[in-house]
Design an enzyme around this catalytic site. Structure first.
Site, PDB file in Angstrom:
ATOM      1  N   ASP A  87       7.836  28.001   4.128  1.00 16.06           N
ATOM      2  CA  ASP A  87       8.939  26.913   4.120  1.00 16.06           C
ATOM      3  C   ASP A  87       8.624  25.717   3.250  1.00 16.06           C
ATOM      4  O   ASP A  87       7.664  25.768   2.517  1.00 16.06           O
ATOM      5  CB  ASP A  87       8.706  26.572   5.492  1.00 16.06           C
ATOM      6  CG  ASP A  87      10.053  25.783   6.093  1.00 16.06           C
ATOM      7  OD1 ASP A  87      10.919  25.516   5.455  1.00 16.06           O
ATOM      8  OD2 ASP A  87       9.795  25.237   7.315  1.00 16.06           O
ATOM      9  N   CYS A 274      -1.367  40.709  32.102  1.00 18.46           N
ATOM     10  CA  CYS A 274      -1.312  41.259  30.680  1.00 18.46           C
ATOM     11  C   CYS A 274      -2.687  42.334  30.711  1.00 18.46           C
ATOM     12  O   CYS A 274      -3.836  41.792  31.224  1.00 18.46           O
ATOM     13  CB  CYS A 274      -1.255  40.139  29.982  1.00 18.46           C
ATOM     14  SG  CYS A 274      -1.441  40.648  28.130  1.00 18.46           S
ATOM     15  N   CYS A 276      -3.627  42.954  27.470  1.00 14.54           N
ATOM     16  CA  CYS A 276      -4.165  43.138  26.186  1.00 14.54           C
ATOM     17  C   CYS A 276      -5.558  43.018  25.788  1.00 14.54           C
ATOM     18  O   CYS A 276      -6.248  42.778  27.027  1.00 14.54           O
ATOM     19  CB  CYS A 276      -3.449  41.763  25.342  1.00 14.54           C
ATOM     20  SG  CYS A 276      -4.255  40.088  25.546  1.00 14.54           S
ATOM     21  N   CYS A 279      -7.021  39.900  27.678  1.00 11.56           N
ATOM     22  CA  CYS A 279      -6.877  39.644  29.073  1.00 11.56           C
ATOM     23  C   CYS A 279      -7.452  40.643  30.104  1.00 11.56           C
ATOM     24  O   CYS A 279      -7.821  40.255  31.169  1.00 11.56           O
ATOM     25  CB  CYS A 279      -5.394  39.525  29.322  1.00 11.56           C
ATOM     26  SG  CYS A 279      -4.624  37.982  28.586  1.00 11.56           S
TER      27      CYS A 279
HETATM   28 ZN   LIG Z   1      -3.219  39.132  27.229  1.00 12.75          ZN
END
Ligand SMILES: [Zn+2]
Length: 541
Positions: A87, A274, A276, A279
């Site tokens: 940017d 979650c 993932c 988690c």
């Molecule tokens: Zn997670």
């Protein structure tokens, strides 16, 4: 051409974007990298999280590191193998009012560090400004864009031409048309960040669609600052191919835990919704107890996983032809997103024109907000413009939809067919059976296997707006066709008097006779006898 579309649904597209150093797949999210406070090294973003591209700010690099990225090259400086977008400092103009760098300097700098995708130094319109002020940003951005093509040196960088105008849609259109005439490879919708922060997703729909309708369709569109996964589906459906997100890191700094359905404060969570890698093995209270730096890293990593998973779901939805269902599902997570979904109706004609209407899967219809779906708009136009009933048809027998499909194979229709078989061949020839149904309106029996007339499921009974829509289609159909009489099998349980009333109106204005047989499950035999009587009476018509 650097962009090749592989799959489409609505205005969303899975495509290949070829940059100088890497070929990446859209829809694509660029996590924002700030080298001085970066919680996760760019290399990990690629190798562990699967992000093919990142974005960083050339203005900040120049101010803080000056020659170092030039000497090393941007990819080595960041230690990132994928595509890198830069940017230009336009966001800093929006926040601080000005930057101490000229457009020529920042263009040269981006060329000298060897970025893959670069941005001119546009002037963001922002949110709370007058139309006159907005006009100035559009004009100045265009002036800079034109000047840029006289000074750029490298041909192997993809350049982004931002579209400005903010909420002033006529200015957005004007900006998109003018920028689209210049040979940029990519366009971007300038600074909608404040609009997203104030949850005006409906205004965002207007802005994206206005830009989209006026830009060359073959160029990818970048949405600046679209950081929350709950709105990715909406933005992709409207034709945004590229996004950048600083939100994953900003939210982490503020103890905010993203999900595809909204945001939680870490302290509000007793359970992680979650699985993932982060988690899976932790509880919210353990994360709260971490030192700030570790907690921030935990949340940033989780937030990135959520963003990536949502993009994967969106890509699969594009492949399955179910992007509308996906957008609809996310619209239920916040009223502002549902307001935005309702706004999409304004653009249903454009979306229908540029969206595939035949798919490998059927469609689900939930309520009136789905009436803007391209399949429904497409069928309505086809029936109105390209359909005529069989030449011998004089009597329209209009039946309600049944649970099973195709309608002509259902038990309900077979019973009616038995009556028709008892009638004389001359009158049978005159009778044309159509069905009224959610959401397509009138379905002539001979079309009921055409996609998607048998390949959809609708929630019943219809809501009032959907009822009115179907009644409107019935009325329109009867007015536009040349039957001499209409016989309605009226399903009061699902439709009340909506169909009856609009038919009565249509028949009286177009001087057709109208008979009504009310359906009542308990008195099936009597109904069929009555239907037979009515149809025989029409023999003389
Ligand atoms: Zn997670």
């Amino acid at each position: 051409m650097s962009f090749e579309v592989k799959e489409k649904d609505l205005l969303g597209r899975i495509g290949k974007l070829k940059t100088r150093t890497a070929t990446v797949e859209t829809p694509l999210l660029f996590p924002v990298i700030n080298p001085s406070i970066q919680p996760i090294p760019p290399k990990r973003l690629n190798q562990e999280f699967g992000f093919e591209a990142v974005i960083t700010n050339a203005y900040i690099l120049k101010k803080r590191y000056d020659h170092k990225p030039v000497q090393l090259g941007l990819h080595r400086f960041l230690d990132f193998d994928g595509a890198i977008m830069t940017d230009s400092g336009a966001y800093q103009i929006l926040v601080y009012g000005n930057v101490d760098v000229t457009q020529t300097e920042i263009v040269e700098y981006q060329e000298s560090i060897g970025t893959d995708i670069a941005t001119i130094l546009d002037i963001p319109t922002g949110w709370k400004i007058t139309k006159e002020e907005a006009e100035v940003t559009v004009e100045e951005t265009l002036k800079r864009a034109k000047a840029f093509f006289k000074t750029k040196k490298r041909e192997d960088i993809l350049w982004v031409g931002p579209v400005q105008g903010g909420r002033h849609l006529d200015l957005v259109a004007q900006s998109a048309i003018a920028m689209g005439k210049l040979p940029f490879q990519i366009h971007a919708l300038g600074s909608p960040t404040e609009i997203m922060e104030s949850y005006r997703f409906d205004v965002l729909v207007d802005m994206i669609m206005t830009a989209k309708m006026n830009l060359p369709p073959e160029r990818p569109l970048h949405l600046f600052g679209a950081g929350h996964p709950a709105m990715f589906g909406l933005a992709v459906a409207l034709g945004c191919d590229l996004f950048d997100s600083a939100a994953y890191a900003l939210y982490a700094r503020e103890n905010r835990y993203m999900t595809e359905n909204g945001t939680w404060r870490l302290g509000e969570l007793d359970y992680f919704p979650c699985q993932c890698p982060r988690c899976r093995s932790s509880k919210p209270k353990d994360v709260l107890a971490m030192v700030e730096k570790d907690r921030e890293l935990f949340l940033a990593e989780h937030n990135l996983n959520v963003c990536k998973a949502e993009l994967n779901r969106i890509k699969q939805a594009i492949r399955d032809g179910r992007l509308w269902e996906h957008m609809e599902m996310r619209a239920r997570t916040h009223p502002a997103l549902l307001t935005a979904l309702k706004k999409v109706k304004v653009y249903e004609g454009f979306i229908e024109k540029h969206s595939p209407t035949v798919k490998r899967s059927g469609l689900f219809f939930f309520d009136a907000s789905d009436l803007a779906r391209p399949e429904i708009v497409h069928y309505r136009n086809q029936l109105r413009l390209h359909y005529a009933p069989p030449k011998t048809a004089r009597v329209l027998l209009l039946m309600p939809q049944s649970r099973g499909k195709p309608f002509h194979k259902t038990r309900e229709y077979q019973k009616v067919r038995q009556i028709l078989q008892r009638l004389s061949p001359e009158i049978v020839d005159k009778i044309h059976v159509c069905f009224y149904e959610v959401p397509f309106g009138v379905v002539p029996i001979e079309l009921d296997e055409v996609y998607p007339l048998s390949q959809h499921e609708a929630a019943m009974p219809p809501d009032t707006e959907t009822r009115d829509y179907v009644a409107g289609r019935v009325e329109e159909y009867v007015k536009n066709t040349r039957y001499s009489s209409v016989v309605l099998l009226n399903d009061q349980q699902n439709w009340g008097n909506a169909i009856r009333n609009s038919l009565a109106k249509a028949c009286s204005t177009s001087k057709k006779s109208f008979d009504l047989v009310n359906l009542n499950l308990k008195r099936q035999k009597a109904i069929l006898t009555r239907l037979e009587t009515v149809l025989k009476k029409r023999q003389s018509d």
